[in-house]
Design a protein around this motif. Structure first.
Motif, mmCIF file in Angstrom:
data_model
loop_
_atom_site.group_PDB
_atom_site.id
_atom_site.type_symbol
_atom_site.label_atom_id
_atom_site.label_comp_id
_atom_site.label_asym_id
_atom_site.label_seq_id
_atom_site.Cartn_x
_atom_site.Cartn_y
_atom_site.Cartn_z
ATOM 1 N N LYS A 225 13.704 22.024 -12.899
ATOM 2 C CA LYS A 225 12.886 23.077 -12.354
ATOM 3 C C LYS A 225 12.187 22.510 -11.138
ATOM 4 O O LYS A 225 11.647 21.414 -11.183
ATOM 5 C CB LYS A 225 11.832 23.513 -13.373
ATOM 6 C CG LYS A 225 12.417 24.196 -14.555
ATOM 7 C CD LYS A 225 11.395 25.096 -15.204
ATOM 8 C CE LYS A 225 11.859 25.503 -16.583
ATOM 9 N NZ LYS A 225 11.551 24.526 -17.599
ATOM 10 N N THR B 35 -5.496 14.997 0.074
ATOM 11 C CA THR B 35 -6.559 15.093 1.063
ATOM 12 C C THR B 35 -7.352 13.799 1.120
ATOM 13 O O THR B 35 -7.816 13.396 2.188
ATOM 14 C CB THR B 35 -7.511 16.250 0.741
ATOM 15 O OG1 THR B 35 -7.985 16.096 -0.593
ATOM 16 C CG2 THR B 35 -6.795 17.571 0.861
ATOM 17 N N ASP B 36 -7.492 13.168 -0.018
ATOM 18 C CA ASP B 36 -8.187 11.894 0.015
ATOM 19 C C ASP B 36 -7.416 10.896 0.853
ATOM 20 O O ASP B 36 -7.996 10.105 1.594
ATOM 21 C CB ASP B 36 -8.342 11.347 -1.411
ATOM 22 C CG ASP B 36 -9.337 12.176 -2.203
ATOM 23 O OD1 ASP B 36 -9.359 12.048 -3.442
ATOM 24 O OD2 ASP B 36 -10.088 12.935 -1.577
ATOM 25 N N VAL B 37 -6.142 10.935 0.708
ATOM 26 C CA VAL B 37 -5.343 10.006 1.500
ATOM 27 C C VAL B 37 -5.492 10.328 2.982
ATOM 28 O O VAL B 37 -5.617 9.449 3.824
ATOM 29 C CB VAL B 37 -3.862 10.093 1.082
ATOM 30 C CG1 VAL B 37 -2.984 9.357 2.070
ATOM 31 C CG2 VAL B 37 -3.679 9.522 -0.303
ATOM 32 N N CYS C 137 -7.930 11.433 4.427
ATOM 33 C CA CYS C 137 -9.235 11.037 4.944
ATOM 34 C C CYS C 137 -9.164 9.703 5.638
ATOM 35 O O CYS C 137 -9.950 9.417 6.522
ATOM 36 C CB CYS C 137 -10.230 10.885 3.784
ATOM 37 S SG CYS C 137 -10.998 12.416 3.349
ATOM 38 N N ASN C 138 -8.261 8.923 5.206
ATOM 39 C CA ASN C 138 -8.195 7.577 5.710
ATOM 40 C C ASN C 138 -7.740 7.580 7.158
ATOM 41 O O ASN C 138 -6.651 8.023 7.475
ATOM 42 C CB ASN C 138 -7.194 6.791 4.847
ATOM 43 C CG ASN C 138 -7.282 5.325 5.113
ATOM 44 O OD1 ASN C 138 -7.631 4.901 6.207
ATOM 45 N ND2 ASN C 138 -6.966 4.540 4.098
ATOM 46 N N PRO C 139 -8.580 7.108 8.027
ATOM 47 C CA PRO C 139 -8.195 7.156 9.437
ATOM 48 C C PRO C 139 -7.015 6.268 9.749
ATOM 49 O O PRO C 139 -6.377 6.424 10.785
ATOM 50 C CB PRO C 139 -9.446 6.670 10.162
ATOM 51 C CG PRO C 139 -10.193 5.889 9.151
ATOM 52 C CD PRO C 139 -9.875 6.497 7.823
ATOM 53 N N PHE C 140 -6.743 5.380 8.866
ATOM 54 C CA PHE C 140 -5.625 4.489 9.141
ATOM 55 C C PHE C 140 -4.293 5.091 8.734
ATOM 56 O O PHE C 140 -3.251 4.478 8.920
ATOM 57 C CB PHE C 140 -5.802 3.169 8.378
ATOM 58 C CG PHE C 140 -7.071 2.458 8.761
ATOM 59 C CD1 PHE C 140 -8.156 2.467 7.907
ATOM 60 C CD2 PHE C 140 -7.174 1.802 9.959
ATOM 61 C CE1 PHE C 140 -9.317 1.817 8.253
ATOM 62 C CE2 PHE C 140 -8.337 1.147 10.305
ATOM 63 C CZ PHE C 140 -9.407 1.154 9.451
ATOM 64 N N GLN D 31 0.983 5.153 1.080
ATOM 65 C CA GLN D 31 0.972 3.910 0.336
ATOM 66 C C GLN D 31 -0.349 3.703 -0.385
ATOM 67 O O GLN D 31 -0.670 2.609 -0.794
ATOM 68 C CB GLN D 31 1.192 2.741 1.302
ATOM 69 C CG GLN D 31 2.631 2.692 1.757
ATOM 70 C CD GLN D 31 2.760 1.914 3.041
ATOM 71 O OE1 GLN D 31 1.933 2.016 3.927
ATOM 72 N NE2 GLN D 31 3.804 1.130 3.141
ATOM 73 N N SER D 32 -1.066 4.736 -0.506
ATOM 74 C CA SER D 32 -2.370 4.570 -1.134
ATOM 75 C C SER D 32 -2.216 4.249 -2.606
ATOM 76 O O SER D 32 -1.506 4.932 -3.333
ATOM 77 C CB SER D 32 -3.160 5.863 -0.969
ATOM 78 O OG SER D 32 -4.093 5.992 -1.991
ATOM 79 N N ARG D 33 -2.898 3.255 -3.011
ATOM 80 C CA ARG D 33 -2.784 2.878 -4.411
ATOM 81 C C ARG D 33 -3.444 3.909 -5.308
ATOM 82 O O ARG D 33 -2.944 4.216 -6.386
ATOM 83 C CB ARG D 33 -3.432 1.517 -4.651
ATOM 84 C CG ARG D 33 -2.634 0.415 -4.037
ATOM 85 C CD ARG D 33 -3.315 -0.904 -4.242
ATOM 86 N NE ARG D 33 -3.467 -1.607 -2.987
ATOM 87 C CZ ARG D 33 -4.048 -2.794 -2.880
ATOM 88 N NH1 ARG D 33 -4.568 -3.360 -3.934
ATOM 89 N NH2 ARG D 33 -4.142 -3.360 -1.709
ATOM 90 N N ALA D 34 -4.534 4.402 -4.845
ATOM 91 C CA ALA D 34 -5.212 5.402 -5.672
ATOM 92 C C ALA D 34 -4.326 6.632 -5.831
ATOM 93 O O ALA D 34 -4.213 7.206 -6.909
ATOM 94 C CB ALA D 34 -6.537 5.796 -5.019
ATOM 95 N N ASN E 244 -1.443 7.583 9.105
ATOM 96 C CA ASN E 244 -0.865 8.500 10.069
ATOM 97 C C ASN E 244 -0.085 9.578 9.352
ATOM 98 O O ASN E 244 0.792 9.275 8.555
ATOM 99 C CB ASN E 244 0.096 7.755 10.998
ATOM 100 C CG ASN E 244 -0.600 6.611 11.697
ATOM 101 O OD1 ASN E 244 -1.717 6.769 12.160
ATOM 102 N ND2 ASN E 244 0.061 5.467 11.751
ATOM 103 N N SER F 202 -5.542 17.443 -4.033
ATOM 104 C CA SER F 202 -6.810 16.743 -3.868
ATOM 105 C C SER F 202 -6.579 15.286 -3.490
ATOM 106 O O SER F 202 -7.232 14.747 -2.598
ATOM 107 C CB SER F 202 -7.600 16.861 -5.170
ATOM 108 O OG SER F 202 -8.603 15.882 -5.211
#
Lengths: 798, 109
Positions: B38, B78-80, B82-85, B93-96, B87, B75
């Motif tokens: 699905k 969007t947190d990712v 936020c990170n100015p680094f 690659q955010s661990r969180a 692109n 959500s």
């Protein structure tokens, strides 16, 4: 002379020595005597010493300025290592061990030497991640680190790297250093090594002027092992050396400032690194001060934010890989708003320092780095916005406006600011801000968005306009014919939510309204009440405020009357008039018998009309008997029905409202069952409650329950609503007349009640017709919804 | 299969003027006969699309669960951002973020 680049350890060492030699405490000049003594202690041949002195320019200047002193020390080290003394050798010789001064006239010297050597050992062990430890492991020119730091400081003016580079303790080393230092009774700098670098930095920051404090600190504790970071030194790569050399004590001040900035950067890094490990991740005061200064360079307002882009540039200078910077950002941007407050910035800076010193980044933010909730002391009242919508790239440096509406949770001011910023900055956050706003102000049920926030699930999101309409209607109805509100009501009904629960409330409300206005009231109040209640139901929480949280719709029939009613607050309308006999219902919403009656019949279309009629006919009959009493009982019944359960009990309470038609009850209950579960519950419950009022309450409840299941498939919230509403209206109207029971013995009262009843009758009749109309409309809608449901059915359930 | 689902998402976007945020579609049996996946789609206001492929052998996840998963995904995304680094367009690659996604998947399975 060329610039002098010193490793961190060297810097520390030199600084310490300088302070030692600075017997005159001028911080600029090393006493020649002491210096010479020192040089002799280096066990170098005199001619070498002379050569050194010449090279460093002391002979030219006639004294040992800090730069000269450092150069001299470096040359001593060079000489001791066996390299030829040349000006170039100062910087070219890599991995130069610290100059050793054997004749330790000064305990410090020996101590320092010892500490340095030991430190260097430690250093070696830590070199780890940072630029591979040089062979000697002691002095790391830190070319690599230079590079990393360089970008950062390059922006600052050049700073005399050497003096500036305060001993950046690599975190790992610092503990060791610390211990070592502790061994030495040096001045008892009880501060952790981290602190050491910190203060050390500042002196360096002052550059050659050498802050006394720094010196003191410096001498206080044995210089921590030179941090692997030579980032500071790297800054020196930019012509800081020249700066250093050219710097004279006189001109030191100027450059000090410059250096301070530059050194601050490096110092920060170094400090951060060292401090980050001390405890681990603890930020020492000096470091913090440094970070704050850095923050100021970007954002003068300490309470403000650094936008993500600026922070990105800043931290990119540290030359850490983007991935790591990204991770650092994730860790430090606590409130996820794309901007860094002072705390967040310090934490980020600290992490960068740590990383550069070779410490791996933690998976989650260490506690000591967490933005202190009360840090900036600004009446943190913003609730934390967890995962607010993201940053859209240019977080406003918005002034630290705390959203006033924010509920004062224990949020730090930064959080608050950021949150408020979020709201201001990102449109996406609008809803959340609204939500947040609503948190506090339970008062404003009017805000449709608060539906999310309000605990009442039923809450609808009545548009403000709608509520205003309701309000108007209420006011209007007070004076005018009830038809207007009625007219409005149907429309309202149609617009209103499709939520069953809200419908329930609506009906409940309407009933309540009806009741409240019982006494001297005509149908107007009922209608108004209906409208109001309707709205109230939608508004959700507000009505609930008055009534106990759960469902019980606000029974307040007359908003004006019930002080507890939100409606009163919200609408600020309708006062008195509707008060009538209905007593402000205590929070325990008295069920509205009326609505139950009304919805019942209304719900079932085919029978609805009949039901309505019967109900209305019956209700008036019943109602007149005990207006006051009935109200409560009905309300209670309603409440019970709302709860879905104890109708029986409630019903019992209202003996008088014996449902005339049990049959109609059944019919209505059946009809109710057809509607959505919630509605059914309510209506069914109410219906039986109202009708039977004490009669076999058991029967009705099961019916609705059963029906509810059946009707689950049907999605006709709107239809139900409408029907309910109409039913409610009818019920209300019906109840109204009954309310003003002419209990009074005196003629006047009787006549008045008769008049009222008549009026009520007419109103009810009118209402009835209108409800019929609504019913038809609702039926049509129902059909359309059914069709839609069928279309969606294959996809809706898996 | 992902491409076909993307096509459907686009189609739905154009169809619905509103209610973009919660789109979903099922491709039951549409994919390989052997595999019943699905595919759920979700579009944000900024036209960022999330596609979730679920194995049908998993007792069909309720719609609400899927929706909540998408909300969490949104959500975290969007947190990712936020990170100015970070692109936009790069591999996240955010661990969180990864941990959140993993926990979500584990919770479902």
């Amino acid at each position: 002379m060329e610039g002098l680049t010193l490793s961190d350890a060297e810097q520390k060492y030199y600084s310490d020595l300088f302070s030692y030699c600075d017997i005159e405490s001028t911080k600029k000049v090393a006493a020649n005597g002491r210096v010479l003594e020192l040089f002799r202690a280096a066990q170098l041949p005199n001619d070498v010493v002379l050569q050194i002195m010449e090279l460093c320019g002391a002979t030219r200047l006639g004294y040992f300025g800090r730069s000269q002193f450092y150069i001299a020390l470096k040359l001593v080290a060079v000489a001791q290592s066996g390299f030829p003394l040349r000006v170039e050798s100062i910087n070219t010789v890599k991995d130069l061990p610290l100059p050793r001064f054997v004749a330790s006239k000064n305990e410090q010297e020996s101590r320092h030497a010892a500490s340095y050597s030991s430190d260097s050992e430690n250093q070696g062990s830590y070199s780890g991640v940072i630029p591979p430890p040089p062979g000697r492991g002691q002095v790391k020119k830190g070319s690599v680190s230079h590079d990393t730091v360089q970008p950062r400081t390059s922006t600052d003016q050049q700073e005399p790297a050497s003096p500036v580079v305060s001993p950046q303790q690599s975190p790992p080393t610092s503990p060791h250093t610390w211990r070592k230092h502790s061994r030495h009774p040096s001045g008892g700098n009880s501060e952790r090594p981290l602190a050491g670098p910190g203060p050390f930095w500042s002196p360096f920051g002052e550059a050659q002027s050498g802050s006394a404090a720094a010196d003191a600190v410096w001498s206080g504790h044995s210089p921590p092992p030179p941090p692997p970071q030579e980032t500071w030194v790297s800054f020196a790569d930019t012509p800081p050396t020249s700066t250093l050399l050219t710097m004279h004590p006189a001109s030191v001040q100027d450059q000090t400032t410059v250096r301070t900035v530059a050194s601050a950067t490096t110092a920060n890094e170094i400090r951060r690194q060292s401090s980050s490990y001390d405890d681990p991740w603890k930020i020492t005061d000096e470091q913090r001060q440094y970070y704050v200064n850095q923050f100021k360079t970007i954002q003068p307002d300490l309470n403000g934010f650094i936008p993500g882009s600026a922070a990105k540039e800043f931290f990119t200078k540290s030359k850490l890989p983007i991935l790591e910077l990204s991770h650092i950002w994730e860790l430090s941007d606590f409130d996820k708003d794309g901007a860094l407050t002072l705390d967040e910035f310090c934490a980020a800076f600290h992490l960068v320092v740590a990383r550069k010193n070779g410490y791996d980044l933690p998976e989650k933010l260490p506690e000591s780095l967490m933005p202190k909730l009360i840090d900036l002391e600004d009446s943190a009242d913003v609730g934390d916005q967890p995962g607010e919508v993201g940053y859209s790239g240019s977080p406003a440096e918005a002034p630290p406006s705390k959203s006033p509406s924010m509920p004062s949770l224990n949020q730090t001011w930064p959080e608050l600011n950021q949150s408020s910023e979020q709201w201001e900055t990102f449109s996406e956050r609008s809803s959340s801000s609204q939500t947040l706003t609503q948190f506090d102000s339970n008062i404003a049920p009017a805000d449709p968005d608060t539906a999310i926030v309000h605990p009442v699930p039923i809450r609808m999101t009545p548009s403000k306009i709608h509520m205003q309409e309701m309000e108007l209607k209420r006011t209007g109805s007070d004076h005018t014919n009830p038809t207007s509100p009625l007219l409005v009501k149907p429309s309202d009904l149609s617009e209103e939510s499709k939520i069953n629960s809200s419908v329930k409330f609506a009906s409940g409300n309407t009933v309540a309204d009806g009741y409240s206005s019982s006494d001297s009231f005509t149908s107007d109040p009922e209608q108004i009440g209906n409208n109001v209640t309707h709205q109230r139901s939608h508004s959700g929480t507000s009505p609930d405020n008055t009534a106990p949280p759960p469902p019980p719709p606000r029974p307040q029939p007359s908003h004006s009357r019930s002080s507890s009613l939100d409606m009163n607050r919200t609408f600020a309308v309708t006062t008195g008039q509707q008060q009538a006999g209905v007593v402000a219902h205590p929070p325990a919403v008295p069920p509205r018998p009326q609505p139950s009656q009304a919805p019942g019949p209304v719900v079932h279309r085919p029978v609805d009309a009949d039901g309505l009629i019967t109900h209305t006919s019956t209700s008036p009959q019943q109602i007149p008997e005990q207006p006051n009493f009935a109200d409560f009982s009905q309300f209670e019944v309603f409440a019970a029905s709302n709860v879905n359960e104890e109708q029986d009990d409630e019903a019992e309470k209202h003996p008088e409202v014996l449902p005339v038609e049990k049959a109609s009850d059944s019919a209505s209950s059946l009809r109710v069952a057809k509607t959505d579960s919630k509605i059914e519950e309510k209506t069914a419950a109410s219906v039986p409650a109202n009708v039977s009022k004490g009669t076999t309450p058991l029967a009705p409840p099961p019916k609705p329950v059963r029906r509810r299941l059946k009707s689950e498939d049907e999605l006709k919230p709107e239809v139900d609503e409408h029907t309910q509403k109409t039913g409610v209206l009818a019920a209300v109207l019906a109840s109204q007349p009954s309310i003003p029971r002419s209990v009074g013995k005196d003629k006047k009262a009787i006549q008045a009640s008769i008049r009222r009843n008549k009026e009520t009758n007419t109103v009810l009749a009118r209402l009835n017709s209108e409800l019929q109309q609504q019913l038809k409309d609702v039926l049509e809608e129902r059909i359309s919804l059914e069709v839609q449901l069928e279309q969606l059915r294959p996809f809706s359930h898996l | 299969m992902v491409h076909t689902s993307l096509d459907v998402v686009d189609e739905k976007i154009s169809a619905m003027g509103k209610a973009l945020v919660d789109q979903r579609e099922l491709y039951l049996g549409l994919l390989y006969p052997t595999e019943d996946h699905k595919v759920y789609g979700y579009v944000t206001n900024s036209k960022v699309k999330f596609v979730m492929v679920v194995d049908s052998s998993n007792t069909a996840l309720r719609d609400n669960e899927i929706r909540s998963m998408f909300r969490k995904l949104h959500s975290s995304y969007t947190d990712v951002m936020c990170n100015p680094f970070y692109n936009p367009g790069d591999r996240i690659q955010s661990r969180a973020f990864d941990s959140m996604v993993t926990s979500m998947m584990v919770q479902v399975c």
